[in-house]
Design an enzyme around this catalytic site. Structure first.
Site, mmCIF file in Angstrom:
data_model
loop_
_atom_site.group_PDB
_atom_site.id
_atom_site.type_symbol
_atom_site.label_atom_id
_atom_site.label_comp_id
_atom_site.label_asym_id
_atom_site.label_seq_id
_atom_site.Cartn_x
_atom_site.Cartn_y
_atom_site.Cartn_z
ATOM 1 N N CYS A 1 1.269 -1.272 -0.341
ATOM 2 C CA CYS A 1 0.500 -0.408 0.234
ATOM 3 C C CYS A 1 1.088 1.306 -0.065
ATOM 4 O O CYS A 1 0.428 2.173 -0.221
ATOM 5 C CB CYS A 1 -0.366 -0.007 1.103
ATOM 6 S SG CYS A 1 -1.967 -1.486 1.172
ATOM 7 N N HIS B 1 -9.445 2.655 -1.497
ATOM 8 C CA HIS B 1 -8.389 2.327 -1.625
ATOM 9 C C HIS B 1 -7.802 1.651 -2.490
ATOM 10 O O HIS B 1 -7.523 0.132 -2.742
ATOM 11 C CB HIS B 1 -8.400 1.657 0.248
ATOM 12 C CG HIS B 1 -6.231 0.849 -0.132
ATOM 13 N ND1 HIS B 1 -5.936 1.760 -0.870
ATOM 14 C CD2 HIS B 1 -5.875 0.938 0.254
ATOM 15 C CE1 HIS B 1 -3.943 1.350 0.113
ATOM 16 N NE2 HIS B 1 -4.131 0.340 0.878
#
Lengths: 394, 252
Positions: free
Chosen positions: A88, A342
């Site tokens: 991420c 996300h």
């Protein structure tokens, strides 16, 4: 360090984040790239190299599995493109790569693009399926991403007497912030009752404690400080960049040294970035923060790991309203991962665009008054990678 | 009702070796691995071939090889009778001696009842792993057998820190270390989205003697921080047609 103070952000753009069935991975990549270039007021031809962040290309037929996707999406051939992937943190890793090239003198102007197409498959066929089906055949079984962070929520609530209501405050705050962000996946406010009564995902986390599964892209144009001072419409400087990697993906949660109360990777990345930026009192010297709130608990832990609160006191900072827009240290005024969603590779780049806008006075209805210095933070995997960037007005 | 004694092991690259009932020909299941030696093939001559996958009794959970061993014991109820058998998988052939003991006759009667009529006690729910065929690798299976079955890790000789799964030895002063199987819960979550056998808890256990375990509970029982637990072997899945045994957590 060569980057600190010498590399500038000169343009940025974020696409809408959401379930974007009508737009392909390449469409999103192109929209972000063109948007950033136009925001920088330059022609695409002036960009010498590109970095592409896509962490889960298998959700979109492996189209984004290399830099080749950029040459297809925009007229960039035959210029060099590097695809990066660091879980991420990928979106900030792309910015870091471009910044290092500029600091090294390899190019004057570069672009960092983060793009992810996660909703061409259903959410259950996305990261949950990946963890169940494709990971280590014994060590990884039973894990999910929310499950891994829920372990920290359980431990934190036990250690410091915090409650699920405290976790809910993060969701309520960030969804309220997102009502001012037309690009966010979710743009309506939530009540504490809605968060607490939502179906459980991995206890104590429920649906609204978790970031949704989202499509989106964002891009940033970077240049040397000299180029920015001569040509840029507006610019901000990368004052500190820290990347820290502490352990393996599956190994981390077996480690005897892990206390489930925070992430050593964030602490180390922050130490590096603060040292480069000359920051000794982050709570006073940082005006606005985008940090990795993949789950509500994560934002609370981040504020402690980033040095804004002592261990166990992140929850007090939150309860006091300090991290709400209008408070002493607004955190995730964009809505964060909680409300923006996300798209893994795009998140870090989106955060850099947000902080760039904040410190150049271009954040519109989300503007933090007199913001001169901001911080962007991403956390990768179950917290084994962290990237911190301090970005300031020149 | 019996004793199992390990006799010997012979290692080498043995791909899937099949010998069909009624045939004397040994068939190689995976031609991408090393060719079978004549000596290896000869071991199979005259031996019955049985598969552990035939042994499923409704609601009894995933019996794996336990059912196969029970069948073999039932075929020799008299004490002192022995049976030699070999298990060939994951790169080696291991030969065992199975010796019938007291109580086998009574056990045989009960086992026959269960085979005919199904399980006769209340069983705790276990994960339904039929159809779960995740990524698996035969070389990895062979290479990490000690890790998977004996919880073999390493320990830093200087700091005392235990690493499980083990890390490569170079660059750190590590020595072999085998995890103990009892400990105390450090943290946990009850997971509702893992697509198999849920909801069930994932727990992190601080093990007696050092090291940690992070894995599934064997069934959905209430867990809390500080609770004493122990690790038990379970069949996770049969990905790639390999029985993946590993460990799960139960209350101690």
């Amino acid at each position: 360090m060569p980057i600190a103070g010498e590399v500038a952000i000169v343009g940025g753009y974020t696409t809408a984040f959401g379930v974007l069935h009508d737009r392909s991975y390449l469409d999103l990549l192109a929209e972000a790239a063109w948007g950033a270039v136009e925001d920088a007021g330059i022609a695409l031809d002036e960009v010498e190299a590109a970095w592409l962040a896509t962490a889960e290309p298998w959700t979109a037929g492996l189209v984004g599995d290399s830099g080749a996707a950029v040459a297809e999406a925009i007229p960039f051939a035959p210029r060099p493109v590097t695809r990066v992937s660091n879980f991420c943190t990928s979106g900030m890793e792309a910015v870091r790569g471009a910044a290092m090239a500029i600091a090294a003198g390899e190019c004057q102007v570069a672009i960092a693009i983060g793009a992810e197409k996660m909703r061409d498959v259903t959410p259950r066929n996305s990261l949950i399926a990946k963890t169940a089906e494709h990971t280590h055949p014994t060590i990884a079984k039973g894990r999910t991403a929310p499950g891994q962070f829920a372990l920290l929520a359980t431990r934190y609530l036990h250690a410091y007497g915090a409650t699920p209501e405290d976790l809910a405050l993060v969701a309520v705050k960030n969804h309220a912030h997102a009502t001012r962000n037309p690009k966010a996946h979710f743009r309506h406010p939530l009540t504490k009752e809605q968060v607490l009564s939502a179906p459980r995902i991995a206890e104590p986390l429920g649906v609204y404690d978790c970031t949704p599964t989202t499509d989106g892209a964002a891009a940033v144009v970077l240049a040397s400080r000299a180029w920015a001072e001569a040509h840029a419409r507006r610019h901000a400087l990368l004052e500190g960049v820290g990347l820290a990697v502490t352990d393996g993906y599956f190994a981390n949660l077996f480690r005897e040294s892990f206390d489930f109360l925070g992430f050593p990777s964030t602490r180390q990345a922050a130490r590096l970035a603060y040292s480069q930026a000359g920051i000794t009192n982050p709570l006073q010297e940082i005006d606005v923060v985008e940090c990795h709130d993949c789950f509500t608990i994560t934002e609370i832990l981040n504020t402690e790991d980033l040095g804004f609160a002592l261990p166990g006191e992140g929850v007090e900072l939150l309860r006091a309203g300090a991290t709400t827009l209008g408070g002493s240290l607004p955190v995730n005024v964009s809505g964060g991962l909680q409300a923006c969603g996300h798209p893994v590779g795009a998140t870090g780049t989106r955060m850099v665009v947000e902080i760039f806008d904040q410190v150049t006075g271009a954040a519109g209805p989300r503007q933090v008054a007199q913001a001169r210095r901001g911080l962007a933070h991403t956390l990768g995997g179950p917290g084994v990678i962290a990237c911190v960037m301090v970005i300031g007005a020149p | 009702m019996g004793v199992l004694r390990f006799q010997r092991a012979q290692s080498g690259w043995f791909p899937d070796l099949w010998r069909l009932a009624g045939s004397s020909q040994v068939i190689i299941g995976d031609r991408s691995l090393a060719p079978v030696s004549a000596a290896a093939a000869a071991q199979w001559e005259g031996m019955a071939v049985a598969s552990a996958t035939g042994w499923e009794i409704e609601r009894a959970g995933n019996l794996g090889a336990a059912g196969l061993l029970a069948m073999m014991l039932l075929e020799m109820p008299a004490k002192g009778r022995t049976k030699e058998f070999a298990a060939a998988a994951s790169g080696s052939v291991r030969t065992f001696l199975l010796e019938g003991g007291p109580g086998a006759t009574a056990a045989r009667r009960r086992a026959e009842r269960v085979r005919q009529g199904g399980i006769d006690v209340d069983r705790l729910p276990t994960a339904d792993i039929s159809g779960f065929n995740p990524y698996a690798s035969q070389p990895r299976y062979w290479r990490e057998l000690a890790q998977d079955l004996r919880l073999q890790g390493v320990r830093d000789a200087e700091t005392g820190e235990v690493f499980f799964p083990p890390v490569p030895a170079r660059g750190r002063p590590v020595e072999p270390f085998r995890l103990q199987r009892r400990g105390r819960i450090l943290t946990y979550t009850r997971d509702h989205v893992y697509p198999l056998g849920g909801p069930m808890s994932m727990v992190v256990v601080e093990l007696d003697g050092g090291g940690r375990f992070y894995g599934q509970t064997a069934w959905d029982f209430p867990v809390e921080i500080g609770m004493r637990v122990r690790l038990v072997p379970r069949l996770l899945h049969r990905g790639g047609d390999l029985p993946h045994y590993f460990w799960k957590v139960v209350a101690d």
